[in-house]
Design a protein around this motif. Sequence first.
Motif, short mmCIF file in Angstrom:
data_model
loop_
_atom_site.label_atom_id
_atom_site.label_comp_id
_atom_site.label_asym_id
_atom_site.label_seq_id
_atom_site.Cartn_x
_atom_site.Cartn_y
_atom_site.Cartn_z
N GLU A 76 -18.03 9.96 -28.06
CA GLU A 76 -19.22 10.58 -27.50
C GLU A 76 -20.40 10.50 -28.45
O GLU A 76 -21.55 10.58 -28.04
CB GLU A 76 -18.94 12.05 -27.14
N SER A 156 -19.47 5.72 -25.85
CA SER A 156 -19.76 6.05 -24.46
C SER A 156 -21.19 5.65 -24.09
O SER A 156 -22.11 5.79 -24.89
CB SER A 156 -19.59 7.56 -24.24
N GLU A 157 -21.35 5.15 -22.88
CA GLU A 157 -22.68 4.76 -22.41
C GLU A 157 -23.62 5.96 -22.34
O GLU A 157 -24.84 5.80 -22.40
CB GLU A 157 -22.58 4.10 -21.03
N ARG A 158 -23.05 7.15 -22.23
CA ARG A 158 -23.86 8.37 -22.14
C ARG A 158 -24.17 8.97 -23.51
O ARG A 158 -24.84 10.00 -23.59
CB ARG A 158 -23.13 9.41 -21.29
N SER A 159 -23.69 8.34 -24.56
CA SER A 159 -23.83 8.92 -25.89
C SER A 159 -25.30 9.03 -26.32
O SER A 159 -26.11 8.13 -26.07
CB SER A 159 -23.07 8.07 -26.92
N HIS A 160 -25.59 10.13 -27.00
CA HIS A 160 -26.94 10.32 -27.55
C HIS A 160 -27.11 9.56 -28.87
O HIS A 160 -28.20 9.60 -29.46
CB HIS A 160 -27.20 11.81 -27.79
#
Length: 257
Positions: A76, A156-160
């Motif tokens: 993440e 993850s593609e959603r990672s900040h």
Amino acid sequence: MAVYPWLALRNRTYYLRAPVPADLRDSMGKSEIWKSLRTQDRRKAVEKLRQESAIVSQQFEKERQRAARLSLPPLEELSDAQIKIVGDVYFAHLLDEDEERRLSGFEGDDFDNIAEWQEALDKDNRSEFARGQISPFMLDEAAEVLSWDGVELCLSERSHSWPKLVRAIYAARIKADQVKKQRNAGDVVDTPKPVMILMEQHAKPTLEDAKKFYIIERVSGSDFAQKKRKNRLEALMKTVKTALGEVPALPDWTVDD
């Protein structure tokens, strides 16, 4: 006469012929590995075969470990240390690539044209870096570096962490372009030695990790619907844990389990 399964004779020259294990064929993109032992003498070929077989076996094991790491749930976020290492690896790669090009005499390309092109590209990179912009090319570069041997991180593609990671890639390229300018002027600037990478390894995923991953990927709808599905999943997990007792990490499960 002893039989060596990986020893093959082709056109009077001995070769190593190693079948790639079935579980590695997709990731390695081949079903066999052929390597010339550069001898027509069987005795010498057997000696070389032992050495080359050990190397190939290590490649198989390394690829199997890499595939296992990449098959785990994506991270993440990345730590600052991990992001720095990725940037350092990319920086070393760019300068190593530049050195190889110089060793080849720029493969016949015009030196001044290349220097001019590098100058224009560096200007664009600096402009984007200063404005906090992210080009598709740099995003692709960041994703590619994560897949390199020794790095092997799945984010993850959603990672900040993506913006910070891409900025590290920008910074590495800007620094590398600065070194290239020095080299173009005749300055001696060594290519960094390969970085010893000690990336944090994923812990083995547990049933709890699988549950969380499932919730993120599958549980959707209104707040009420999400809560209802989560409660059902929690009840199911409780039943599973009661039935199985101490649940092992997922990679440790066998067919018998």
